[in-house]
Design a protein around this motif. Structure first.
Motif, short mmCIF file in Angstrom:
data_model
loop_
_atom_site.label_atom_id
_atom_site.label_comp_id
_atom_site.label_asym_id
_atom_site.label_seq_id
_atom_site.Cartn_x
_atom_site.Cartn_y
_atom_site.Cartn_z
N THR A 247 0.83 -1.20 0.00
CA THR A 247 0.00 0.00 0.00
C THR A 247 0.87 1.25 0.00
OG1 THR A 247 -0.01 -0.23 2.40
CG2 THR A 247 -1.90 -1.11 1.21
N THR A 248 1.74 1.35 1.02
CA THR A 248 2.56 2.55 1.16
C THR A 248 3.67 2.58 0.12
OG1 THR A 248 2.05 2.42 3.50
CG2 THR A 248 3.74 3.97 2.86
N TRP A 249 4.20 1.41 -0.18
CA TRP A 249 5.17 1.28 -1.29
C TRP A 249 4.54 1.89 -2.57
CZ3 TRP A 249 6.14 -4.49 -3.16
CH2 TRP A 249 6.82 -4.50 -4.37
N SER A 250 3.30 1.53 -2.82
CA SER A 250 2.61 2.04 -4.00
C SER A 250 2.40 3.55 -3.93
CB SER A 250 1.26 1.35 -4.16
OG SER A 250 1.44 -0.03 -4.38
N ALA A 251 2.00 4.04 -2.76
CA ALA A 251 1.72 5.47 -2.62
C ALA A 251 2.99 6.30 -2.77
CB ALA A 251 1.07 5.74 -1.26
N ILE A 252 4.10 5.81 -2.20
CA ILE A 252 5.37 6.53 -2.35
C ILE A 252 5.80 6.50 -3.81
CG2 ILE A 252 7.84 6.48 -1.78
CD1 ILE A 252 6.99 5.22 0.97
N GLY A 253 5.70 5.32 -4.42
CA GLY A 253 6.12 5.17 -5.81
C GLY A 253 5.33 6.05 -6.76
N SER A 254 4.00 6.08 -6.60
CA SER A 254 3.17 6.90 -7.49
C SER A 254 3.47 8.38 -7.32
CB SER A 254 1.68 6.66 -7.22
OG SER A 254 1.36 5.32 -7.42
N SER A 255 3.70 8.79 -6.09
CA SER A 255 3.98 10.21 -5.83
C SER A 255 5.29 10.61 -6.51
CB SER A 255 4.11 10.46 -4.32
OG SER A 255 2.95 10.02 -3.64
N LEU A 256 6.32 9.77 -6.37
CA LEU A 256 7.61 10.10 -6.99
C LEU A 256 7.54 9.98 -8.51
CD1 LEU A 256 10.07 8.42 -4.44
CD2 LEU A 256 9.54 10.85 -4.68
N TRP A 257 6.77 9.01 -8.98
CA TRP A 257 6.56 8.87 -10.43
C TRP A 257 5.94 10.15 -11.00
CZ3 TRP A 257 1.49 8.76 -12.52
CH2 TRP A 257 1.40 8.46 -13.88
N TYR A 258 4.96 10.71 -10.27
CA TYR A 258 4.33 11.95 -10.72
C TYR A 258 5.35 13.10 -10.69
CZ TYR A 258 1.51 16.13 -10.83
OH TYR A 258 1.03 17.36 -11.17
N LEU A 278 -0.60 19.19 1.98
CA LEU A 278 -1.64 19.22 0.95
C LEU A 278 -1.27 18.29 -0.20
CD1 LEU A 278 -2.43 23.07 0.71
CD2 LEU A 278 -3.79 21.30 1.85
N ALA A 279 0.02 18.30 -0.56
CA ALA A 279 0.45 17.46 -1.69
C ALA A 279 0.23 15.98 -1.38
CB ALA A 279 1.92 17.73 -2.00
N ILE A 280 0.52 15.60 -0.15
CA ILE A 280 0.35 14.18 0.21
C ILE A 280 -1.12 13.79 0.12
CG2 ILE A 280 0.42 12.61 2.20
CD1 ILE A 280 3.22 13.80 2.76
N GLU A 281 -2.02 14.64 0.60
CA GLU A 281 -3.45 14.32 0.49
C GLU A 281 -3.87 14.23 -0.98
OE1 GLU A 281 -4.98 13.25 3.08
OE2 GLU A 281 -3.38 13.91 4.43
N GLU A 282 -3.28 15.10 -1.81
CA GLU A 282 -3.63 15.05 -3.24
C GLU A 282 -3.07 13.81 -3.93
OE1 GLU A 282 -5.77 16.15 -4.94
OE2 GLU A 282 -5.21 16.71 -6.99
N PHE A 283 -1.85 13.41 -3.57
CA PHE A 283 -1.31 12.15 -4.12
C PHE A 283 -2.18 10.97 -3.65
CE2 PHE A 283 3.11 14.31 -4.05
CZ PHE A 283 2.93 14.80 -5.33
N LEU A 284 -2.62 11.04 -2.42
CA LEU A 284 -3.48 9.97 -1.90
C LEU A 284 -4.80 9.93 -2.67
CD1 LEU A 284 -2.82 10.34 1.92
CD2 LEU A 284 -2.49 8.25 0.59
N ARG A 285 -5.34 11.11 -2.98
CA ARG A 285 -6.60 11.14 -3.74
C ARG A 285 -6.37 10.62 -5.16
NH1 ARG A 285 -9.27 13.73 -7.73
NH2 ARG A 285 -7.40 14.96 -8.21
N ALA A 286 -5.42 11.24 -5.85
CA ALA A 286 -5.27 10.99 -7.28
C ALA A 286 -4.71 9.59 -7.58
CB ALA A 286 -4.38 12.05 -7.90
N PHE A 287 -3.84 9.11 -6.69
CA PHE A 287 -3.21 7.80 -6.92
C PHE A 287 -3.50 6.85 -5.77
CE2 PHE A 287 -0.26 11.11 -8.70
CZ PHE A 287 -0.65 10.96 -10.02
N MET A 360 3.05 9.25 7.43
CA MET A 360 4.39 9.56 7.94
C MET A 360 5.44 9.03 6.97
SD MET A 360 7.15 7.98 9.52
CE MET A 360 6.78 6.62 10.62
N GLU A 361 5.26 7.79 6.52
CA GLU A 361 6.25 7.20 5.61
C GLU A 361 6.29 7.95 4.28
OE1 GLU A 361 5.68 2.97 5.26
OE2 GLU A 361 5.82 2.65 7.41
N MET A 362 5.11 8.30 3.76
CA MET A 362 5.06 9.05 2.50
C MET A 362 5.80 10.38 2.63
SD MET A 362 1.16 8.65 1.10
CE MET A 362 1.38 9.66 -0.38
#
Lengths: 402, 64
Positions: A247-258, A278-287, A360-362
């Protein structure tokens, strides 16, 4: 081994979340379904439904009367005679229904509260720095294989007191549970066997050598004066490993990919750390990485959909997060989006237990990556690999770094 | 202006105490709680409205 299946021709009547088109880019599929369908159906996996509107996803997530969480990963089988009986399910509390759910969840909540997570900040930051250090003079890094996949794996191993050198094994467990969903049921049971043996060994080691970690916490925990049943301890351990990693692996990866495709946004985050929340909440929403599942308890008409007992529901929080009825410019990533009622961590009683840990990890993973590399860009946008199944995230994305 | 959290609706998403730490905190379970009696100090009205707008469970009420 997976069974080869015909490609999906029509996602409204024959959807499959493991179809290559979905895996590569599910957003246009969801957008079209939301406008035209909006609850898709498939005969695959023995029958499943896919709501795509936020309102429908929310309604089902909140409705524990008609939908059970007894298993939350869609596969070719249904929970059989070998599965622990309701209400606990195989991996409490995610697989538990009311009223047992509240008891199993309350037990775990203090361990994942913001104040309990904070002591792991330093461990996480040091880990991120250690992972990045060898790349100081490198020209490329794979944001998944070299970075994102290690962070939640080693943090959760640390929290539960499992040997960090076994981290590749934990990711293999995740693969078996979440990605190998096409395998025949007998084959999957066989694939689970080494997982069961490994966890039993680790649990035995904790019994023989007590220490202060989440495994010991579970071994000593009591419900109404009784120690937890062994299958409860085992199920929750599996849940922590599986839900805590990709889950978090994916969220970190998608954020950095973006960010690797939007260097100007990366630069904004470097100069304005206040923007990060704000950016983290948006990455969570979009990805949003996680699609959950439910089973229909009894035959039931949902908004005109004739749902049958034991039909799956693919509960797509990521699709809900792209609903233009709820989000302005839903298809755009706006890193300073202020109004953002996203459902990345689920809705209703099963809100992700580890959401504070995930955030926190993101945050630390992105902060450290931005601090380590003054610029980075995706080497080849066509050479990005996404995971298959209910958790979506980058599994390979090489970026040029400097 | 005053904020309240409905504890029956709150699922501990943490959007309130994450986004408006001057108005909200978390309890030992990680559930949202209001700081003090929930009275919103001058200048934090926008933060209160955003917390309400971002709560996934519609658990935050504002009275003016």
């Amino acid at each position: 081994m997976t069974i080869s299946k015909p490609p999906v021709e029509d996602f409204a009547t024959d959807f499959d979340h493991t179809d290559p088109e979905w895996v590569a880019n599910p957003f246009p599929i969801w957008d079209e379904l939301r406008e035209t369908c909006p609850v898709a159906h498939t005969e695959r996996y023995g029958g499943a439904w896919l709501p795509t509107r936020y309102e429908d996803v929310s309604a089902i997530a909140h409705d524990t009367e008609h939908f059970t969480s007894r298993t939350v990963v869609i596969g070719n089988g249904r929970p059989g005679d070998d599965a622990p009986p309701a209400p606990m399910g195989v991996a409490p509390p995610i697989s538990s229904d009311p009223p047992f759910h509240a008891i199993a969840r309350r037990l775990m909540q203090p361990a994942f509260s913001p104040k309990s997570i904070e002591p792991y900040n330093e461990f996480t930051r040091n880990l991120c720095r250690r992972l990045l250090a060898p790349f100081s003079d490198a020209s490329q890094i794979d944001i998944s294989a070299d970075y994102a996949e290690h962070i939640p794996t080693l943090v959760i191993a640390h929290m539960i007191g499992f040997p960090p050198e076994d981290e590749a094994l934990f990711r293999e467990f995740v693969h078996v549970v979440l990605e190998a969903v096409d395998a025949p049921i007998e084959e999957r049971i066989e694939m689970f066997e080494p997982i069961r043996i490994y966890f039993e060994q680790q649990i035995m080691d904790h019994i023989e050598n007590p220490r202060d970690d989440l495994t010991d916490f579970l071994l000593n925990a009591e419900i109404a004066g009784q120690k937890l049943a062994p299958e409860h301890v085992f199920g929750t351990m599996v849940l922590l490993i599986v839900a805590g990693i990709d889950t978090t692996w994916s969220a970190i990866g998608s954020s950095l990919w973006y960010l690797a495709q939007h260097p100007d946004e990366a630069e904004r985050l470097r100069h304005d750390p206040e923007l990060m929340s704000l950016a983290i909440e948006e990455f969570l929403r979009a990805f949003a990485p996680v699609n959950m599942a439910r089973l229909v308890k009894e035959d039931f008409d949902f908004n005109g959909c004739p749902m049958k007992k034991d039909d799956w529901i693919l509960l797509s929080f990521p699709a809900a997060n792209r609903d233009p009825e709820v989000f302005e410019d839903a298809d755009k990533v706006i890193i300073d989006r202020k109004v953002n009622r996203h459902a990345a961590f689920g809705l209703g009683i099963h809100r992700c237990l580890g959401s504070n840990l995930a955030r926190m990890e993101m945050r630390i993973a992105i902060e450290e990556f931005l601090a380590h590399f003054s610029s980075f860009s995706l080497a080849d946008p066509s050479d990005v690999v996404w995971s298959q199944g209910q958790v979506r995230g980058v599994r390979k994305a090489v970026v040029n770094i400097s | 202006m005053k904020v309240t959290i409905d504890p029956d609706k709150c699922q501990g998403h943490g959007r309130c105490f994450g986004g408006a730490p001057d108005l909200f905190d978390s309890d030992d379970l990680g559930q949202g709680i209001v700081i003090g009696d929930g009275t919103v100090p001058a200048g934090l009205e926008e933060a209160a409205r955003l917390a309400q707008a971002n709560c996934p469970e519609y658990a935050i009420e504002i009275t003016e």
